[in-house]
Scaffold this motif. Structure first.
Motif, PDB file in Angstrom:
ATOM      1  N   ASN A   1       0.832  -1.204   0.000  1.00 59.11           N
ATOM      2  CA  ASN A   1       0.000   0.000   0.000  1.00 59.11           C
ATOM      3  C   ASN A   1       0.865   1.251   0.000  1.00 59.11           C
ATOM      4  O   ASN A   1       2.064   1.189   0.248  1.00 59.11           O
TER       5      ASN A   1
ATOM      6  N   ILE B   1     -13.207  10.528  -1.401  1.00 56.09           N
ATOM      7  CA  ILE B   1     -13.044  10.792   0.030  1.00 56.09           C
ATOM      8  C   ILE B   1     -13.231  12.277   0.300  1.00 56.09           C
ATOM      9  O   ILE B   1     -13.007  13.107  -0.567  1.00 56.09           O
TER      10      ILE B   1
ATOM     11  N   PRO C   1      -2.143   1.363  -3.833  1.00 54.29           N
ATOM     12  CA  PRO C   1      -3.459   1.504  -3.201  1.00 54.29           C
ATOM     13  C   PRO C   1      -3.375   2.444  -2.005  1.00 54.29           C
ATOM     14  O   PRO C   1      -2.447   2.346  -1.205  1.00 54.29           O
ATOM     15  N   GLY C   2      -4.330   3.336  -1.893  1.00 53.51           N
ATOM     16  CA  GLY C   2      -4.363   4.299  -0.791  1.00 53.51           C
ATOM     17  C   GLY C   2      -3.885   5.674  -1.198  1.00 53.51           C
ATOM     18  O   GLY C   2      -4.063   6.638  -0.453  1.00 53.51           O
TER      19      GLY C   2
ATOM     20  N   THR D   1      -1.643   9.607   1.581  1.00 56.41           N
ATOM     21  CA  THR D   1      -2.899   8.889   1.793  1.00 56.41           C
ATOM     22  C   THR D   1      -3.953   9.754   2.478  1.00 56.41           C
ATOM     23  O   THR D   1      -5.060   9.303   2.695  1.00 56.41           O
TER      24      THR D   1
ATOM     25  N   ARG E   1     -11.910   5.623  -5.009  1.00 55.49           N
ATOM     26  CA  ARG E   1     -12.901   5.904  -3.971  1.00 55.49           C
ATOM     27  C   ARG E   1     -12.919   7.408  -3.736  1.00 55.49           C
ATOM     28  O   ARG E   1     -11.859   8.047  -3.725  1.00 55.49           O
TER      29      ARG E   1
ATOM     30  N   LYS F   1      -9.103   8.696  -4.282  1.00 53.26           N
ATOM     31  CA  LYS F   1      -8.092   7.774  -3.762  1.00 53.26           C
ATOM     32  C   LYS F   1      -8.091   6.490  -4.578  1.00 53.26           C
ATOM     33  O   LYS F   1      -9.159   5.944  -4.870  1.00 53.26           O
TER      34      LYS F   1
ATOM     35  N   SER G   1       0.806   9.584 -18.311  1.00 52.19           N
ATOM     36  CA  SER G   1       0.599  11.031 -18.323  1.00 52.19           C
ATOM     37  C   SER G   1      -0.645  11.385 -19.137  1.00 52.19           C
ATOM     38  O   SER G   1      -1.342  12.356 -18.835  1.00 52.19           O
TER      39      SER G   1
END
Lengths: 219, 138
Positions: free
Chosen positions: B20, B132, B99-100, B25, B130, B35, B44
């Motif tokens: 991760n 956030i 991830p994160g 994060t 996701r 995220k 790019s």
């Protein structure tokens, strides 16, 4: 000062990552209470209780009573660690405090009179540099929020810590400079979108770049 | 499109994306963020396509931050070339996204506009994402 919210927790006996992982497998969050001259207390608590309070502004400047199986501790949340992907809390630290304990806490910033700022009414964006200001104060005197009046600000203006009146006994932790809390910036402009430009792969390596500079310097 | 100004070496090994994200994060600038929840190389071109989708949806308000930078040169061999004869020539730049990792941050727009803008951007990216937002909202 008995009006602090109470967080229910249970004690845990083992420290370390193995024990902490076992607690997380039970669906609980491991934590610790430390500070003053008393021994540290290892605990575990329901993440839903923690999340409820974390959603409120100024969680880290709010004092709580943590009830660990009957023994109450007056604490200040010091740190919450989050999982990088899921953002679930994975560990919580509480600092034991009294009224006179000197603490460094982040106080949330609240902006008011946004409709009276000419810079915002013409399409400018409030660029918040600091959503919270770190201050040094006694635990008994922690202010709820820092209020910033935006009336009269134009695009390009900024609000600095010297423009803010803090309560007596509360000092910013950064003292060597007059730092910016927020500014009013121009909005992101949509530039004229040119035809899809290609990736520039003719990027010089550092050695080539230095050699070119040396050649240029010799001439 | 984003690309480095100069590099130490022209070509790099392919590498793998393990684990991760260690940093980047949490939200640093804006009130909303996009995220990544899966690992991948983001080129790019993909970053530029996502940026355009977001700024077009926001119209002329708000502010956008791009929090990843494509610093990995990706090489390719020409079509119908036999194996061997050395590594291919660099073709494009990519960012390794764990991830994160928060890839974009946004501020100065209502939440529904930010969500829709990030939905459009997400469709341009090779990673699962996701939405956030800052925890301390109330």
């Amino acid at each position: 000062m008995s009006d602090f919210a109470v967080l229910e927790a249970t004690a845990r006996d083992r420290a370390g990552k193995g024990a902490a992982r076992a607690v997380r497998k039970q669906g609980l969050v491991p934590g610790v209470i430390y500070g003053s001259s008393d021994a540290s207390v290892l605990l575990k608590m329901d993440p839903r209780i923690l999340s409820t309070h974390m959603r409120k502004a100024g969680f880290f400047a709010t004092q709580f009573h943590v009830d660990v199986e009957g023994s109450k501790h007056r604490v200040l949340p010091k740190e919450v660690q989050f999982h990088p992907v899921t953002d679930d809390p994975i560990h919580v630290d509480f600092l034991r405090v009294t009224d006179r304990t000197r603490v460094t806490v982040e106080i949330p910033v609240r902006f008011e009179n946004q409709e009276d700022a000419p810079g915002l009414t013409v399409g400018g964006v409030l660029n918040v540099v600091r959503y919270a200001v770190e201050v040094v104060t006694a635990a008994g005197d922690i202010p709820d929020e820092v209020v910033i009046d935006l009336s009269g600000l134009e695009i390009g203006d900024s609000v600095r810590i010297s423009n803010v009146t803090l309560p007596e006994g509360v000092k910013p932790s950064i003292t060597d400079r007059d730092f910016v809390i927020a500014s009013i910036g121009a909005p992101t402009q949509i530039v004229q979108e040119e035809a899809a430009e290609e990736d520039d792969m003719d990027v010089p390596t550092i050695a080539e770049d230095d050699a070119a500079k040396e050649e240029g310097g010799e001439e | 499109m984003l690309s480095p100004k100069r590099t130490r070496y022209r070509k790099q090994h392919k590498g793998r994306i393990h684990g991760n994200a260690k940093g980047g994060t949490k939200l640093n600038f804006g009130a909303y963020g996009l995220k990544a929840t899966t690992p991948d190389r983001v080129t790019s071109r993909q970053i530029e396509a996502a940026r355009r989708a977001i700024t077009r949806h926001m119209k002329r308000v708000g502010k956008l931050w791009i929090c990843i930078f494509p610093d990995v040169p990706v090489s390719q061999k020409p079509a119908e070339v036999r194996q061997g004869k050395g590594k291919g020539s660099p073709e494009y730049w990519a960012a390794r996204v764990h991830p994160g990792r928060i890839m974009f941050e946004l501020d100065g727009v209502p939440e529904d506009v930010a969500r829709r803008a990030f939905d459009l951007a997400s469709a341009k990216l090779p990673v699962q994402t996701r939405f956030i937002k800052r925890l301390e909202e109330e």
